[in-house]
Enzyme design. Structure first.
Site, PDB file in Angstrom:
ATOM      1  N   LYS A  85       5.598  15.664 -15.970  1.00  0.00           N
ATOM      2  CA  LYS A  85       5.197  15.000 -14.739  1.00  0.00           C
ATOM      3  C   LYS A  85       5.198  16.006 -13.594  1.00  0.00           C
ATOM      4  CE  LYS A  85       6.411  10.808 -12.134  1.00  0.00           C
ATOM      5  NZ  LYS A  85       7.397   9.697 -12.090  1.00  0.00           N
TER       6      LYS A  85
ATOM      7  N   CYS B 278       2.639   8.076 -14.377  1.00  0.00           N
ATOM      8  CA  CYS B 278       3.050   7.248 -13.248  1.00  0.00           C
ATOM      9  C   CYS B 278       2.597   7.743 -11.867  1.00  0.00           C
ATOM     10  CB  CYS B 278       4.573   7.079 -13.285  1.00  0.00           C
ATOM     11  SG  CYS B 278       5.168   5.626 -12.380  1.00  0.00           S
TER      12      CYS B 278
ATOM     13  N   GLU C  13       6.367   4.995 -19.860  1.00  0.00           N
ATOM     14  CA  GLU C  13       7.077   6.172 -19.338  1.00  0.00           C
ATOM     15  C   GLU C  13       8.590   6.046 -19.570  1.00  0.00           C
ATOM     16  OE1 GLU C  13       7.698   8.288 -14.928  1.00  0.00           O
ATOM     17  OE2 GLU C  13       7.154   6.168 -15.072  1.00  0.00           O
TER      18      GLU C  13
END
Length: 274
Positions: free
Chosen positions: A110, A145, A41
């Site tokens: 995200k 994540c 990431e």
């Protein structure tokens, strides 16, 4: 199918240095028969959140050509982690994937921003669920994540036929047990391969003094068994996966045939923020 994960330290704010490091890994560490490479990431800027206005990419105009050049030169598909990415006057944490022919296969922002890192002060949350895309002939999806903590996000692409869920992260050592446990849970509860690439190095955040990024990049099979796992330092790991195991696991434990979305819809309507 052979998959290789590059677990590296991302240097905050040093875009050119991070690009050089990744390029060198492809030159020096890529194994000849690797079919898919995964990187972590926010590999361009790292979590240099206070300087993203200057450091973030602009609509992938830098990051995408960089990854495309690596993919076509080395003839390998790339799960290209994610990058800080400015678009429409907002900055997103954008994941993407590129084929060995240089085709953009997937792009998604995200969804959940990490309050413990004050991400909401610097980034804009995405608003689309992880979709299924095809890489090396296999249906897959890619998640970033903190989104790992929300099982609904993995359930959707798995229910739509994804055989592999790729996770890209900068997950901290303080919660490394969460990392390993949640990844195994996502594999088991969906009967899919989970392949997760993390970073290493220090966390430069006033709320996380002394904390580090955990490493422990990992490949987990559909039954929750660890195929390969890295330690807590920079390294490259490889794993051979047998995609047929997904069908076998989902036949042995027919999760998706037994889903009751009519019931879950009721539960979701009752779900509120606390």
């Amino acid at each position: 199918m052979k998959i290789q994960l590059f677990q590296i330290e991302i240097i905050e704010g040093e875009v050119e240095q991070n690009e050089s490091r990744i390029k060198a890994l492809f030159e020096e560490k890529l194994e000849e028969d690797t079919e898919i490479v995964v990187i972590p990431e926010m590999w361009n800027s790292g979590y240099d959140l206070q300087h993203l206005e200057e450091k973030a990419d602009i609509d992938l105009t830098r990051s995408l050509p960089f990854i495309e050049s690596l993919a076509t030169k080395h003839r390998v598909d790339i799960i290209a982690g994610s990058v800080s990415n400015k678009r429409d006057d907002n900055i997103y944490n954008t994941a993407f994937a590129v084929s060995k022919t240089g085709e953009l296969l997937y792009q998604k922002d995200k969804i959940h921003l990490v309050p413990m890192l004050d991400e909401h002060q610097y980034l804009t949350a995405g608003d689309g669920v992880p979709e299924v895309f095809e890489i090396n002939g296999i249906k897959a999806s890619q998640i970033i994540c903190y989104d790992l903590r929300f099982p609904e996000l993995t359930r959707y692409p798995a229910s739509q036929g994804a055989k592999i869920i790729f996770y890209v992260a900068q997950w901290t050592t303080k919660n490394v047990n969460h990392w390993r446990t949640l990844l195994k849970a996502r594999a088991i509860e969906n009967g899919v391969y989970v392949i997760a690439c993390n970073s290493v190095g220090d966390v430069n955040n006033k709320k996380h003094v002394g904390n580090t990024y955990a490493g422990h990049s990992i490949v987990i099979d559909p039954n929750g068994n660890i195929v390969e796992e890295a330690g807590n330092q920079e390294e490259s790991i490889t794993a051979e996966i047998d995609i047929q195991k997904v069908a076998e696991q989902q036949q042995n434990i027919p999760i998706f045939k037994n889903l009751r979305p009519d019931i879950y819809k009721y539960a979701e309507n009752k779900l509120g923020r606390r």
